[in-house]
Scaffold this active site. Structure first.
Site, PDB file in Angstrom:
ATOM      1  N   THR A  13      12.501   1.590   1.097  1.00 50.28           N
ATOM      2  CA  THR A  13      13.522   2.264   0.284  1.00 50.28           C
ATOM      3  C   THR A  13      14.257   3.355   1.044  1.00 50.28           C
ATOM      4  O   THR A  13      15.467   3.535   0.863  1.00 50.28           O
ATOM      5  CB  THR A  13      12.854   2.884  -0.975  1.00 50.28           C
ATOM      6  OG1 THR A  13      12.372   1.823  -1.784  1.00 50.28           O
ATOM      7  CG2 THR A  13      13.808   3.719  -1.778  1.00 50.28           C
ATOM      8  N   THR A  89       7.202   1.994   0.483  1.00 45.75           N
ATOM      9  CA  THR A  89       6.041   2.605  -0.159  1.00 45.75           C
ATOM     10  C   THR A  89       5.068   1.572  -0.728  1.00 45.75           C
ATOM     11  O   THR A  89       3.888   1.877  -0.921  1.00 45.75           O
ATOM     12  CB  THR A  89       6.469   3.554  -1.302  1.00 45.75           C
ATOM     13  OG1 THR A  89       7.157   2.800  -2.297  1.00 45.75           O
ATOM     14  CG2 THR A  89       7.363   4.665  -0.793  1.00 45.75           C
ATOM     15  N   ASP A  90       5.551   0.346  -0.995  1.00 46.18           N
ATOM     16  CA  ASP A  90       4.703  -0.622  -1.701  1.00 46.18           C
ATOM     17  C   ASP A  90       3.382  -0.889  -0.982  1.00 46.18           C
ATOM     18  O   ASP A  90       2.325  -0.942  -1.614  1.00 46.18           O
ATOM     19  CB  ASP A  90       5.458  -1.942  -1.916  1.00 46.18           C
ATOM     20  CG  ASP A  90       6.565  -1.814  -2.956  1.00 46.18           C
ATOM     21  OD1 ASP A  90       6.530  -0.842  -3.723  1.00 46.18           O
ATOM     22  OD2 ASP A  90       7.455  -2.683  -2.988  1.00 46.18           O
ATOM     23  N   GLN A 272     -12.795  -0.361  -9.572  1.00 43.28           N
ATOM     24  CA  GLN A 272     -11.446  -0.257 -10.137  1.00 43.28           C
ATOM     25  C   GLN A 272     -11.122   1.187 -10.523  1.00 43.28           C
ATOM     26  O   GLN A 272      -9.967   1.518 -10.776  1.00 43.28           O
ATOM     27  CB  GLN A 272     -11.320  -1.164 -11.368  1.00 43.28           C
ATOM     28  CG  GLN A 272     -11.392  -2.640 -11.027  1.00 43.28           C
ATOM     29  CD  GLN A 272     -11.368  -3.536 -12.264  1.00 43.28           C
ATOM     30  OE1 GLN A 272     -10.872  -3.152 -13.325  1.00 43.28           O
ATOM     31  NE2 GLN A 272     -11.910  -4.730 -12.141  1.00 43.28           N
TER      32      GLN A 272
HETATM   33  N1  ASP Z   1       9.937  -2.361  -2.062  1.00 45.70           N
HETATM   34  C1  ASP Z   1      10.065  -1.140  -1.277  1.00 45.70           C
HETATM   35  C2  ASP Z   1       9.200  -1.287  -0.045  1.00 45.70           C
HETATM   36  O1  ASP Z   1       8.010  -1.137  -0.152  1.00 45.70           O
HETATM   37  C3  ASP Z   1       9.658   0.029  -2.109  1.00 45.70           C
HETATM   38  C4  ASP Z   1       9.728   1.366  -1.408  1.00 45.70           C
HETATM   39  O2  ASP Z   1       9.931   1.509  -0.237  1.00 45.70           O
HETATM   40  O3  ASP Z   1       9.558   2.381  -2.125  1.00 45.70           O
HETATM   41  O4  ASP Z   1       9.701  -1.575   1.015  1.00 45.70           O
END
Ligand code: ASP
Length: 338
Positions: A13, A89-90, A272
Site C-alpha cells: 500500500t 502489510t498483509d 488461536q
Molecule cells: N494488500 C496490501 C499488501 O499487503 C495491503 C497493504 O500493504 O496494506 O501489499
C-alpha cells in the site's frame, strides 16, 4: 557520523496507486518519495532506494520470495549501515519472521515498514512510518530484524497485523514493544537482542511443504486428512483453542494427525488466542496432542511458527533435531518451555 541506509521497496500500500480494479503496486518510488519528503530529506539519514523489478501486493507473496528479499540485502550488506524494507502489510509479519531467521545474528538494523494509506493520499501514514524507520535503521545500537509501524517498534519474530483500519496496524501481543515514538523515540535497550556474529542462511523454501489449519467447532476429520495427504507436506501448524486444546472426542481427527506424525510430518501447536502460552498437558483434550507427538509452540505467533518451521525444514532439520531446534527460542521468538 554519516550513516548510509538501503531502502528496499517491495510493493504494498505504501507505494500503491488506484486502478479500475482497486489499489495496485506502483513503481518509481524513489523519485516519488523525494518529491514528498521535500526539505525533510536533508534531515534524514542518507539513503538509496532499491526497487524490486516485479513489485508485489504482499497478499501474493510466497515463501519463494523470502530468500530473494534476503539476498537483495545480503549482497549489499557491507555497503550500508542499516536497511529499511518497504512491504505490504498483509504478510509483512511473515516476511519479518523469515528475514529474522535467515539473517540470524545480524549486526545491523533491518526495519520493515509499510503504510495503511498510500504515499500520495492526503493523511498518508507512509512518511511517518518511513522517516522513523530510516532513523531506526541508522541507530548503531540496534542489530536485529524489527517491524516499525504506527509508533511501535516490534521484534520481527513477535509482530502481528491486528488491525485493518487503524494506523497502528501491528502489535506485539506476547512480548513488550522494543520502543515507541513520542516527542522522542524511546528504545528499550534492555530488551534488544545482543549483537552477535552474522550467520546468514538463505535456503530454498518449498512453498507447499508447510500448511496451517485452524480448528473450529465441528471440523471434519476428512478435511484434516485431506490436508495431511498432500504429497509434498512436511509440516503442519495447527491453530488450536485456548492453551493448546483440540477436539480429542473427534477420534478421526486425532488418528489422522497421529498417522501423519508417524509418517514424519511435523505438527506444531499454536493457540488461536493472542496472549499466553500453549500448555499442551493442561487438559485431556490437549494431552491427546501431546501423546501423539505434536510439538507445543510455546508463545510463538502463528506467523513466527510458520516461518520457523519452513526455515528449519529448508535448512535440512529433520526428526529429533527439528523438534529440538523448533522448541529452542530463535531470534527472541518465544519463551523456552521447561
Ligand atoms: N494488500 C496490501 C499488501 O499487503 C495491503 C497493504 O500493504 O496494506 O501489499
Amino acid at each position: 557520523m554519516n550513516r548510509q541506509i538501503l531502502m528496499l521497496y517491495t510493493g504494498g500500500t505504501i507505494g500503491m496507486a488506484p486502478s479500475n480494479g482497486g489499489y495496485v503496486p506502483a513503481g518509481d518510488f524513489g523519485r516519488r518519495l523525494t518529491r514528498h519528503l521535500g526539505h525533510r530529506a536533508s534531515e534524514m539519514p542518507a539513503f538509496d532506494v532499491l526497487e524490486l523489478d516485479r513489485l508485489i501486493d504482499s497478499a501474493n507473496l510466497s515463501p519463494t520470495h523470502w530468500p530473494t528479499l534476503a539476498q537483495a540485502l545480503v549482497e549489499r550488506w557491507d555497503r550500508y549501515d542499516g536497511f529499511v524494507v518497504l512491504h505490504g502489510t498483509d504478510t509483512l509479519s511473515y516476511t519479518a519472521g523469515a528475514l529474522a531467521y535467515m539473517l540470524k545474528g545480524c549486526d545491523k538494523p533491518v526495519i520493515l515498514t509499510g503504510a495503511q494509506i498510500p504515499l500520495e493520499r492526503t493523511r498518508t501514514d507512509a512518511l511517518d512510518n518511513l522517516m522513523t524507520a530510516l532513523s531506526l535503521a541508522a541507530d548503531p545500537g540496534l542489530a536485529e530484524v524489527c517491524v516499525y509501524f504506527g509508533g511501535k517498534l516490534i521484534r520481527g519474530t513477535r509482530a502481528r497485523k491486528l488491525k485493518t483500519s487503524e494506523l497502528d496496524a501491528f502489535d506485539s501481543p506476547n512480548f513488550p514493544l522494543l520502543g515507541r515514538t513520542g516527542i522522542d523515540f524511546q528504545l528499550r535497550h534492555e530488551l534488544l537482542l545482543p549483537p552477535s556474529e552474522p550467520r546468514f542462511q538463505l535456503p530454498d523454501f518449498q512453498p507447499d511443504s508447510v500448511v496451517a489449519l485452524t480448528l473450529f467447532p465441528g471440523i471434519p476429520a476428512t478435511m484434516v486428512s485431506a490436508a495431511l495427504a498432500l504429497p509434498s507436506l512436511q509440516g503442519l501448524i495447527l491453530h488450536t483453542y485456548g492453551s493448546g486444546n483440540a477436539p480429542d472426542a473427534n477420534t478421526g481427527l486425532i488418528e489422522a494427525l497421529d498417522q501423519a506424525i508417524r509418517r514424519g510430518v511435523t505438527v506444531v501447536n499454536v493457540s488461536q488466542c493472542l496472549h499466553g502460552l500453549v500448555a499442551q498437558k493442561a487438559y485431556a483434550s490437549g494431552a491427546a496432542l501431546d501423546r501423539i507427538g505434536v510439538i507445543p509452540g510455546s508463545d510463538l505467533t502463528p506467523e513466527a511458527a510458520f516461518t520457523k518451521l519452513h526455515f528449519l525444514l529448508a535448512t535440512g532439520h529433520r526428526g529429533t533435531a527439528l523438534r529440538e531446534a523448533f522448541q529452542s527460542p530463535l531470534c527472541g521468538d518465544s519463551t523456552a518451555l521447561t
